[in-house]
Design an enzyme around this catalytic site. Structure first.
Site, PDB file in Angstrom:
ATOM      1  N   ASN A   1     -10.750  -5.251  -0.169  1.00  0.00           N
ATOM      2  CA  ASN A   1      -9.316  -5.575  -0.249  1.00  0.00           C
ATOM      3  C   ASN A   1      -8.634  -4.846   0.903  1.00  0.00           C
ATOM      4  O   ASN A   1      -8.394  -3.647   0.835  1.00  0.00           O
ATOM      5  CB  ASN A   1      -8.762  -5.102  -1.604  1.00  0.00           C
ATOM      6  CG  ASN A   1      -7.254  -5.278  -1.689  1.00  0.00           C
ATOM      7  OD1 ASN A   1      -6.662  -5.980  -0.873  1.00  0.00           O
ATOM      8  ND2 ASN A   1      -6.637  -4.633  -2.664  1.00  0.00           N
ATOM      9  N   TRP A   2      -8.339  -5.614   1.945  1.00  0.00           N
ATOM     10  CA  TRP A   2      -7.786  -4.986   3.157  1.00  0.00           C
ATOM     11  C   TRP A   2      -6.302  -4.654   3.028  1.00  0.00           C
ATOM     12  O   TRP A   2      -5.724  -4.021   3.922  1.00  0.00           O
ATOM     13  CB  TRP A   2      -7.985  -5.903   4.363  1.00  0.00           C
ATOM     14  CG  TRP A   2      -9.401  -5.917   4.873  1.00  0.00           C
ATOM     15  CD1 TRP A   2     -10.428  -5.111   4.466  1.00  0.00           C
ATOM     16  CD2 TRP A   2      -9.937  -6.771   5.894  1.00  0.00           C
ATOM     17  NE1 TRP A   2     -11.568  -5.410   5.167  1.00  0.00           N
ATOM     18  CE2 TRP A   2     -11.296  -6.425   6.055  1.00  0.00           C
ATOM     19  CE3 TRP A   2      -9.406  -7.783   6.687  1.00  0.00           C
ATOM     20  CZ2 TRP A   2     -12.132  -7.061   6.976  1.00  0.00           C
ATOM     21  CZ3 TRP A   2     -10.232  -8.418   7.606  1.00  0.00           C
ATOM     22  CH2 TRP A   2     -11.574  -8.062   7.742  1.00  0.00           C
TER      23      TRP A   2
ATOM     24  N   HIS B   1      -2.751  -7.246  -8.889  1.00  0.00           N
ATOM     25  CA  HIS B   1      -3.058  -5.927  -8.324  1.00  0.00           C
ATOM     26  C   HIS B   1      -1.902  -4.980  -8.644  1.00  0.00           C
ATOM     27  O   HIS B   1      -0.734  -5.386  -8.618  1.00  0.00           O
ATOM     28  CB  HIS B   1      -3.265  -6.035  -6.811  1.00  0.00           C
ATOM     29  CG  HIS B   1      -3.822  -4.768  -6.231  1.00  0.00           C
ATOM     30  ND1 HIS B   1      -3.030  -3.665  -5.993  1.00  0.00           N
ATOM     31  CD2 HIS B   1      -5.082  -4.401  -5.897  1.00  0.00           C
ATOM     32  CE1 HIS B   1      -3.785  -2.692  -5.520  1.00  0.00           C
ATOM     33  NE2 HIS B   1      -5.032  -3.106  -5.456  1.00  0.00           N
TER      34      HIS B   1
ATOM     35  N   GLU C   1      -0.435  -2.781  -7.020  1.00  0.00           N
ATOM     36  CA  GLU C   1       0.600  -2.656  -5.980  1.00  0.00           C
ATOM     37  C   GLU C   1       1.598  -3.811  -6.077  1.00  0.00           C
ATOM     38  O   GLU C   1       2.780  -3.643  -5.766  1.00  0.00           O
ATOM     39  CB  GLU C   1      -0.054  -2.580  -4.594  1.00  0.00           C
ATOM     40  CG  GLU C   1      -0.685  -1.202  -4.388  1.00  0.00           C
ATOM     41  CD  GLU C   1      -1.840  -1.163  -3.403  1.00  0.00           C
ATOM     42  OE1 GLU C   1      -2.056  -2.136  -2.666  1.00  0.00           O
ATOM     43  OE2 GLU C   1      -2.547  -0.132  -3.399  1.00  0.00           O
TER      44      GLU C   1
ATOM     45  N   GLU D   1      -8.943  -0.934 -12.248  1.00  0.00           N
ATOM     46  CA  GLU D   1      -8.442  -0.071 -11.176  1.00  0.00           C
ATOM     47  C   GLU D   1      -7.419   0.902 -11.761  1.00  0.00           C
ATOM     48  O   GLU D   1      -6.218   0.561 -11.848  1.00  0.00           O
ATOM     49  CB  GLU D   1      -7.772  -0.912 -10.096  1.00  0.00           C
ATOM     50  CG  GLU D   1      -8.726  -1.861  -9.391  1.00  0.00           C
ATOM     51  CD  GLU D   1      -8.289  -2.108  -7.966  1.00  0.00           C
ATOM     52  OE1 GLU D   1      -9.083  -1.836  -7.062  1.00  0.00           O
ATOM     53  OE2 GLU D   1      -7.146  -2.529  -7.738  1.00  0.00           O
TER      54      GLU D   1
ATOM     55  N   GLY E   1      -6.115   4.694  -3.743  1.00  0.00           N
ATOM     56  CA  GLY E   1      -5.626   5.265  -2.496  1.00  0.00           C
ATOM     57  C   GLY E   1      -5.311   6.754  -2.578  1.00  0.00           C
ATOM     58  O   GLY E   1      -4.661   7.305  -1.693  1.00  0.00           O
TER      59      GLY E   1
ATOM     60  N   SER F   1     -10.391   4.492  -4.871  1.00  0.00           N
ATOM     61  CA  SER F   1     -10.997   5.568  -4.073  1.00  0.00           C
ATOM     62  C   SER F   1     -12.526   5.518  -4.053  1.00  0.00           C
ATOM     63  O   SER F   1     -13.181   6.559  -3.983  1.00  0.00           O
ATOM     64  CB  SER F   1     -10.506   6.938  -4.559  1.00  0.00           C
ATOM     65  OG  SER F   1      -9.111   7.054  -4.323  1.00  0.00           O
TER      66      SER F   1
ATOM     67  N   GLY G   1     -10.680  -0.687  -1.359  1.00  0.00           N
ATOM     68  CA  GLY G   1      -9.526  -0.723  -0.473  1.00  0.00           C
ATOM     69  C   GLY G   1      -9.807   0.024   0.830  1.00  0.00           C
ATOM     70  O   GLY G   1     -10.459  -0.488   1.736  1.00  0.00           O
ATOM     71  N   GLY G   2      -9.340   1.274   0.917  1.00  0.00           N
ATOM     72  CA  GLY G   2      -9.426   2.055   2.153  1.00  0.00           C
ATOM     73  C   GLY G   2     -10.797   2.031   2.827  1.00  0.00           C
ATOM     74  O   GLY G   2     -10.898   1.831   4.045  1.00  0.00           O
TER      75      GLY G   2
HETATM   76  P1  PGA Z   1      -8.627   2.190  -2.606  1.00  0.00           P
HETATM   77  O1  PGA Z   1      -7.937   0.837  -3.126  1.00  0.00           O
HETATM   78  O2  PGA Z   1     -10.120   1.912  -2.541  1.00  0.00           O
HETATM   79  O3  PGA Z   1      -8.019   2.434  -1.276  1.00  0.00           O
HETATM   80  O4  PGA Z   1      -8.321   3.244  -3.621  1.00  0.00           O
HETATM   81  C1  PGA Z   1      -8.534   0.020  -4.096  1.00  0.00           C
HETATM   82  C2  PGA Z   1      -7.665  -1.169  -4.407  1.00  0.00           C
HETATM   83  O5  PGA Z   1      -6.431  -1.004  -4.487  1.00  0.00           O
HETATM   84  O6  PGA Z   1      -8.167  -2.295  -4.575  1.00  0.00           O
END
Ligand code: PGA
Length: 270
Positions: free
Chosen positions: A10-11, A104, A106, A180, A186, A225, A246-247
């Protein structure tokens, strides 16, 4: 039940269309090096990448024949119409997207997405060839208050009743779950294997309660993470069927290491 694991990058709002092309060029040899001779796709692990919308088409081209699925980060619930700035499910199908993230955290936090809106998006996607990756998970305050079960019940209720009302599609292709925990996204604060396993087992229990045996075939990914160093411990857990990254997915080497960790745990099990 043997479920083919899925690792999804997930960019978020990173990587332009040209950067996506460079990423694909660097990732392809790393993945090809992991496969047995003659294998065009990875038999052990399914891989998908969710770039930002403007990079979908260039990434699809750059990944042609690489056995990596395309995913979108969101979708609108309407079929089409006057929704400036939005993207429809048929636009994603036209680009050969296989997966789409829905709900998600976010988007729930910054986009104000409610469970009702998320249910409407899932209903729309159920009429298409796209497979939704529904993201669920609790905040730090909800975890501290012991509300994990209530949060999961609320987030899963509408999606499961929709799915049980439409049993025509194979459940493994109709829904993927991503657990998640918001406090882990993050933040560098990854869930311990105990926390992840307990949450995934709880989600599995609710899937089976809502869908019967079909609930056993739905994959549950862990996200938050996840890095090459902590991936082996989490991906080896019995109810963890892959990852939403993500990251660490922004770097082809780190992403390939996580895919490799997933592959190793499956090879050990089989
Ligand atoms: P992260 O994000 O690996 O940067 O914690 C995961 C995500 O939000 O899908």
């Amino acid at each position: 039940m043997r479920r083919r694991p899925l690792v999804v990058a997930n960019w978020k709002m990173n990587h332009t269309a040209s950067e996506a092309r460079d990423f694909a060029a660097r990732l392809r040899p790393l993945l090809a090096g992991m496969r047995r001779a003659g294998e065009s796709t990875d038999a052990q692990v399914e891989i998908a990448i969710a770039p930002a919308f403007p990079a979908l088409e260039s990434l699809a081209r750059a990944l042609a024949g690489a056995g990596i699925a395309l995913a979108a980060q969101d979708v609108h619930e309407a079929v089409s119409g006057a929704y400036t700035g939005e993207v429809s499910a048929s636009m994603l199908e036209d680009l050969d997207c296989r997966y789409v993230l829905i709900g998600h955290s976010e988007r729930r936090q910054h986009g104000g997405e409610s469970d009702a809106r998320i249910a409407a998006k899932l209903a729309r996607v159920a009429d298409t060839s796209l497979c939704p990756i529904l993201c669920v998970g609790e905040s730090a305050a909800e975890r501290e208050a012991g509300q994990l079960g209530d949060v999961l019940a609320r987030q899963l209720e509408a999606p499961l009743s929709q799915l049980s009302a439409r049993p025509a599609r194979h459940p493994a292709g109709a829904l993927v779950l991503a657990y998640e925990p918001i406090w882990a996204i993050g933040t560098g604060r990854v869930a311990t294997p105990e926390i992840a396993q307990a949450a995934h087992a709880e989600i599995r229990r609710r899937l089976v309660a809502g869908l019967g045996a079909a609930g056993e075939s739905i994959r549950i990914l862990y996200g938050g993470s996840l890095k090459p160093a902590n991936a082996p411990g989490l991906l080896a857990l019995p109810d963890v069927d892959g990852a939403l990254v993500g990251g660490a997915s922004l770097d082809p080497g780190d992403f390939a290491s996580i895919v490799s960790a997933c592959r190793e745990t499956r090879l050990e099990r089989s």
